[in-house]
Design a protein around this motif. Structure first.
Motif, PDB file in Angstrom:
ATOM      1  N   UNK A 140      51.130  41.426  42.855  1.00 49.03           N
ATOM      2  CA  UNK A 140      49.781  41.015  42.436  1.00 49.03           C
ATOM      3  C   UNK A 140      49.689  40.924  40.918  1.00 49.03           C
ATOM      4  N   UNK A 141      48.769  40.081  40.451  1.00 45.43           N
ATOM      5  CA  UNK A 141      48.585  39.839  39.022  1.00 45.43           C
ATOM      6  C   UNK A 141      47.362  40.587  38.518  1.00 45.43           C
ATOM      7  N   UNK A 142      47.592  41.688  37.800  1.00 43.14           N
ATOM      8  CA  UNK A 142      46.470  42.495  37.311  1.00 43.14           C
ATOM      9  C   UNK A 142      45.730  41.803  36.169  1.00 43.14           C
ATOM     10  N   UNK A 143      46.290  40.710  35.635  1.00 48.20           N
ATOM     11  CA  UNK A 143      45.609  39.951  34.575  1.00 48.20           C
ATOM     12  C   UNK A 143      44.768  38.813  35.139  1.00 48.20           C
ATOM     13  N   UNK A 144      44.521  38.813  36.444  1.00 47.90           N
ATOM     14  CA  UNK A 144      43.648  37.813  37.057  1.00 47.90           C
ATOM     15  C   UNK A 144      42.259  37.881  36.410  1.00 47.90           C
ATOM     16  N   UNK A 145      41.577  36.732  36.362  1.00 46.25           N
ATOM     17  CA  UNK A 145      40.295  36.660  35.646  1.00 46.25           C
ATOM     18  C   UNK A 145      39.278  37.666  36.182  1.00 46.25           C
ATOM     19  N   UNK A 146      39.299  37.941  37.479  1.00 47.87           N
ATOM     20  CA  UNK A 146      38.314  38.867  38.046  1.00 47.87           C
ATOM     21  C   UNK A 146      38.493  40.268  37.469  1.00 47.87           C
ATOM     22  N   UNK A 147      39.757  40.702  37.330  1.00 47.41           N
ATOM     23  CA  UNK A 147      40.021  42.022  36.767  1.00 47.41           C
ATOM     24  C   UNK A 147      39.654  42.038  35.288  1.00 47.41           C
ATOM     25  N   UNK A 148      39.965  40.949  34.583  1.00 44.48           N
ATOM     26  CA  UNK A 148      39.611  40.877  33.148  1.00 44.48           C
ATOM     27  C   UNK A 148      38.101  40.996  32.947  1.00 44.48           C
ATOM     28  N   UNK A 149      37.342  40.242  33.736  1.00 44.06           N
ATOM     29  CA  UNK A 149      35.879  40.286  33.605  1.00 44.06           C
ATOM     30  C   UNK A 149      35.356  41.667  33.969  1.00 44.06           C
ATOM     31  N   UNK A 150      35.910  42.250  35.013  1.00 36.19           N
ATOM     32  CA  UNK A 150      35.483  43.592  35.412  1.00 36.19           C
ATOM     33  C   UNK A 150      35.697  44.595  34.284  1.00 36.19           C
ATOM     34  N   UNK A 151      36.841  44.501  33.603  1.00 34.77           N
ATOM     35  CA  UNK A 151      37.113  45.413  32.496  1.00 34.77           C
ATOM     36  C   UNK A 151      36.149  45.191  31.337  1.00 34.77           C
ATOM     37  N   UNK A 152      35.820  43.921  31.075  1.00 33.88           N
ATOM     38  CA  UNK A 152      34.845  43.634  30.017  1.00 33.88           C
ATOM     39  C   UNK A 152      33.493  44.278  30.320  1.00 33.88           C
ATOM     40  N   UNK A 153      33.203  44.396  31.615  1.00 30.77           N
ATOM     41  CA  UNK A 153      31.943  45.019  32.040  1.00 30.77           C
ATOM     42  C   UNK A 153      32.078  46.529  32.221  1.00 30.77           C
ATOM     43  N   UNK A 154      33.270  47.059  31.866  1.00 31.74           N
ATOM     44  CA  UNK A 154      33.489  48.492  31.971  1.00 31.74           C
ATOM     45  C   UNK A 154      33.735  48.982  33.375  1.00 31.74           C
ATOM     46  N   UNK A 155      34.261  48.088  34.244  1.00 32.13           N
ATOM     47  CA  UNK A 155      34.456  48.457  35.648  1.00 32.13           C
ATOM     48  C   UNK A 155      35.932  48.375  36.038  1.00 32.13           C
ATOM     49  N   UNK A 156      36.376  49.359  36.804  1.00 32.42           N
ATOM     50  CA  UNK A 156      37.713  49.362  37.420  1.00 32.42           C
ATOM     51  C   UNK A 156      37.537  50.032  38.767  1.00 32.42           C
TER      52      UNK A 156
END
Length: 245
Positions: A140-156
């Motif tokens: 899996x690609x942890x740099x997928x846009x969904x994960x990037x946006x989630x991190x910008x919002x402070x979510x994991x």
């Protein structure tokens, strides 16, 4: 023979753009080349095969499938899908005997589930490809846009499946995945990028359904921007033991 009934954690992905479909396509191509060269059907070792979804996708191809997993119920499904299957634990203990050296090692969605991905990969290569062969790995690609946006919002937030599957112990980008393979001595010949599995979100994105063209368009976009839109990477490469390099 139909697979046994029951709900499996990682069932077959009924999606022509999924990692299962890509891995199956690579295996079918290898089988065709072996047949054209007059060689016997390649032996494919599927490490952590689960219910053996690849068996359903390569049914009829001149391939010999051997898989192992720690889930005995899933192995019943694998056997029904054409595998010689044995119990084996990727996290410890002796790896099961495939009967002879393999031609192909498949690590489909398994290396992210163990504490030391590199150590496991090296162990699998030495065990099943002592004279070298083909390696197919999906991650899996942890740099997928969904994960990037989630991190910008402070979510994991971990989930039951997907990139942030709660059973994932290691996370990879395209660069770190390729480094993992290179350090194991694998020469990557092809890298595929699979799109977000929209048919999992809604059956309307599935083959023949109203939104299928959107899923196809998303797949084409993923090939253009793989590191941003790629949900998974599938690598096909060659490996030889250190003394043969």
């Amino acid at each position: 023979m139909a697979p046994p009934e029951g709900v499996l954690r990682y069932p077959l992905k009924d999606d022509p753009f999924s990692s299962h479909a890509v891995v199956a396509s690579e295996l079918r191509a290898l089988a065709v080349r072996a047949r054209e060269a007059g060689r016997p059907p390649p032996l494919v070792v599927d490490a952590g095969c689960g219910s053996g979804p690849l068996g359903q996708l390569v049914a009829g191809a001149p391939l010999e499938l051997f898989g192992f997993d720690s889930d005995e119920r899933a192995l019943d499904h694998a056997r029904a899908s054409g595998y010689r299957a044995s119990h084996g634990d990727l996290l410890g203990g002796a790896l099961p005997d495939a009967g002879r050296p393999a031609d192909v090692l498949v690590c489909a969605d398994v290396l992210e589930h163990v504490p030391d991905s590199a150590a496991l990969l090296n162990r699998l290569l030495a065990t099943y490809l002592p004279s070298g062969g083909t390696v197919v790995v999906s991650l899996p690609n942890v740099a997928h846009w969904f994960v990037r946006v989630s991190l910008l919002l402070g979510r994991w937030e971990y989930a039951d499946k997907g990139i942030l599957d709660r059973t994932h112990l290691r996370f990879f980008t395209a660069r770190t995945a390729q480094r993992l393979l290179a350090e194991a001595g694998i020469r990557v010949l092809r890298r595929h990028s699979t799109p977000l599995p929209l048919p999992v979100v809604s059956h309307l994105f599935g083959p023949g359904r109203p939104l299928a063209p959107i899923h196809a368009l998303n797949s084409r976009a993923t090939r253009v921007w793989p590191t941003l839109l790629g949900y998974q990477f599938v690598f096909m490469g060659e490996w030889g033991p250190p003394e043969a390099r």
